[in-house]
Design an enzyme around this catalytic site. Sequence first.
Site, PDB file in Angstrom:
ATOM      1  N   SER A 130     -74.564   6.187  91.850  1.00 58.56           N
ATOM      2  CA  SER A 130     -74.739   7.523  92.422  1.00 58.56           C
ATOM      3  C   SER A 130     -73.871   8.582  91.758  1.00 58.56           C
ATOM      4  O   SER A 130     -74.328   9.714  91.561  1.00 58.56           O
ATOM      5  CB  SER A 130     -74.465   7.494  93.929  1.00 58.56           C
ATOM      6  OG  SER A 130     -75.478   6.783  94.605  1.00 58.56           O
ATOM      7  N   THR A 145     -73.624   4.023 101.286  1.00 57.01           N
ATOM      8  CA  THR A 145     -74.237   2.748 100.963  1.00 57.01           C
ATOM      9  C   THR A 145     -73.691   1.693 101.916  1.00 57.01           C
ATOM     10  O   THR A 145     -72.950   1.998 102.851  1.00 57.01           O
ATOM     11  CB  THR A 145     -73.999   2.399  99.474  1.00 57.01           C
ATOM     12  OG1 THR A 145     -74.748   1.228  99.138  1.00 57.01           O
ATOM     13  CG2 THR A 145     -72.522   2.196  99.173  1.00 57.01           C
ATOM     14  N   LYS A 167     -74.168   2.440 106.757  1.00 57.00           N
ATOM     15  CA  LYS A 167     -75.309   3.298 107.075  1.00 57.00           C
ATOM     16  C   LYS A 167     -75.530   3.486 108.575  1.00 57.00           C
ATOM     17  O   LYS A 167     -75.914   4.569 109.024  1.00 57.00           O
ATOM     18  CB  LYS A 167     -76.573   2.763 106.408  1.00 57.00           C
ATOM     19  CG  LYS A 167     -76.514   2.819 104.880  1.00 57.00           C
ATOM     20  CD  LYS A 167     -77.802   2.345 104.237  1.00 57.00           C
ATOM     21  CE  LYS A 167     -77.696   2.430 102.723  1.00 57.00           C
ATOM     22  NZ  LYS A 167     -78.962   2.037 102.051  1.00 57.00           N
ATOM     23  N   ASN A 176     -78.353   7.089 105.045  1.00 54.79           N
ATOM     24  CA  ASN A 176     -77.662   6.987 103.756  1.00 54.79           C
ATOM     25  C   ASN A 176     -77.170   8.347 103.284  1.00 54.79           C
ATOM     26  O   ASN A 176     -76.602   8.452 102.196  1.00 54.79           O
ATOM     27  CB  ASN A 176     -78.588   6.390 102.693  1.00 54.79           C
ATOM     28  CG  ASN A 176     -79.660   7.363 102.236  1.00 54.79           C
ATOM     29  OD1 ASN A 176     -80.255   8.068 103.054  1.00 54.79           O
ATOM     30  ND2 ASN A 176     -79.917   7.413 100.950  1.00 54.79           N
ATOM     31  N   ASP A 194     -83.381   7.097 101.781  1.00 55.47           N
ATOM     32  CA  ASP A 194     -83.840   5.810 101.264  1.00 55.47           C
ATOM     33  C   ASP A 194     -85.358   5.674 101.412  1.00 55.47           C
ATOM     34  O   ASP A 194     -86.001   4.995 100.609  1.00 55.47           O
ATOM     35  CB  ASP A 194     -83.159   4.660 102.012  1.00 55.47           C
ATOM     36  CG  ASP A 194     -81.747   4.384 101.528  1.00 55.47           C
ATOM     37  OD1 ASP A 194     -81.443   4.717 100.362  1.00 55.47           O
ATOM     38  OD2 ASP A 194     -80.954   3.837 102.299  1.00 55.47           O
ATOM     39  N   GLY A 237     -82.589  -5.825 107.636  1.00 58.11           N
ATOM     40  CA  GLY A 237     -81.354  -5.054 107.577  1.00 58.11           C
ATOM     41  C   GLY A 237     -81.659  -3.612 107.240  1.00 58.11           C
ATOM     42  O   GLY A 237     -82.816  -3.181 107.260  1.00 58.11           O
ATOM     43  N   ARG A 281     -82.469 -12.728 113.185  1.00 55.17           N
ATOM     44  CA  ARG A 281     -81.829 -11.512 112.695  1.00 55.17           C
ATOM     45  C   ARG A 281     -82.838 -10.437 112.307  1.00 55.17           C
ATOM     46  O   ARG A 281     -82.439  -9.351 111.905  1.00 55.17           O
ATOM     47  CB  ARG A 281     -80.952 -11.851 111.490  1.00 55.17           C
ATOM     48  CG  ARG A 281     -79.812 -12.809 111.827  1.00 55.17           C
ATOM     49  CD  ARG A 281     -78.929 -13.070 110.635  1.00 55.17           C
ATOM     50  NE  ARG A 281     -78.306 -11.849 110.145  1.00 55.17           N
ATOM     51  CZ  ARG A 281     -77.541 -11.784 109.060  1.00 55.17           C
ATOM     52  NH1 ARG A 281     -77.337 -12.877 108.337  1.00 55.17           N
ATOM     53  NH2 ARG A 281     -77.003 -10.642 108.694  1.00 55.17           N
TER      54      ARG A 281
END
Length: 278
Positions: free
Chosen positions: A22, A67, A71, A92, A108, A135, A162
Site C-alpha cells: 500500500s 489490513t 478490520k 479496510n 475491498d 473471514g 468458523r
Amino acid sequence: MAGEAGPRRAAVLGSPVGHSRSPALHRAAYAALGLTGWRYDPIECDEAALPGLVDRLGPEWVGLSVTMPGKRAALARAEQRTERAVAVGAANTLVRLPDGRWRADCTDIDGVTGALTERGWSGTRSGAALVLGAGATADAAVAGLAELGVGQLTLMVRNPARAAGTAAVAKRFGLAAEVVGWDPRLPGVDVVDVVVSTVPAGVADECAPAAARAEFVLDVVYHPWPTPMATAVAAAGGRLATGLDMLLHQAFGQVEQFTGRPAPRAAMAAALPDRVPA
C-alpha cells in the site's frame, strides 16, 4: 480536510505490516496528484491497539488503510460507517471527516469487482461461485460477488463452524450460501462462474490441479507469487485475477476518499511493476 492543501498524513495499519504494498501505491498517487508534503507510512498495529492509536492521531491525518487483523476493530472505532462496511462487518478504510470524526468503508469490495472486471468478467453463466476460506477477506469477496451478479455461493472451509459469519454476510447480500468441508478436488469447480481463494499462502496449494479447470479464479495471495494455484490456472488458459489486482483496485477508492480527487490509476498501476497487465 481531505481535499485541503498542505502537509497531510496517512498510513496502513496491520500486524505484520512490513510486506504491505500500500505505501508504494499511495505514495505514487500523491506524487502524481502534486500533493507535496503528504506522507503515507506503514505502522505495526494489531486489533487491540487500533482504537487507541486512532484516538491519538492529530488533525493532519486524513485516512488509514487497515489490513489484518484490524478490520473489524476499524469498523467498531468509526463514528460513521458506510452501509456496505456494516453489511460486511469489517472496514479496510478509515477516513477523517472535516469535524474530526472517522468514517469506515470497505473498498475491498471494489478490489474484488475491479480485479475480476479488469480480467474480463462480463456476467454470470451459472450464477454460482466457490469461495475458499472464511473471514474478513472472504466477507468482502462475497459482497463483491453479489455486486457482480452471483446468487449462489459455496463456502469451502477447514472448520465449518468458523464460516457462520461469512455465511451471514452472504445472506445479507442476498446470496444463498452452503458451507462445505475442505476438499482439494473442489467439487463443482466445472460449473461455477468463479473460484475465489481467500486463504493464506500455502493453504490452497493442494487445490491447484482442480482450480485449473475453473473459468475464472481470483487468488488473493500476492506474496509469494505466483502461487501453485495461479501457475496452474495460467497454464490451463483460465482467467486469473490476482491479489495485486485486488490491492490496486481497492486502493483507488482509498486515494479518492483521502484526497478528494480522482485516483491517478495509471501512476498507481505503475507502482506495482510485478503485476501482470490485463
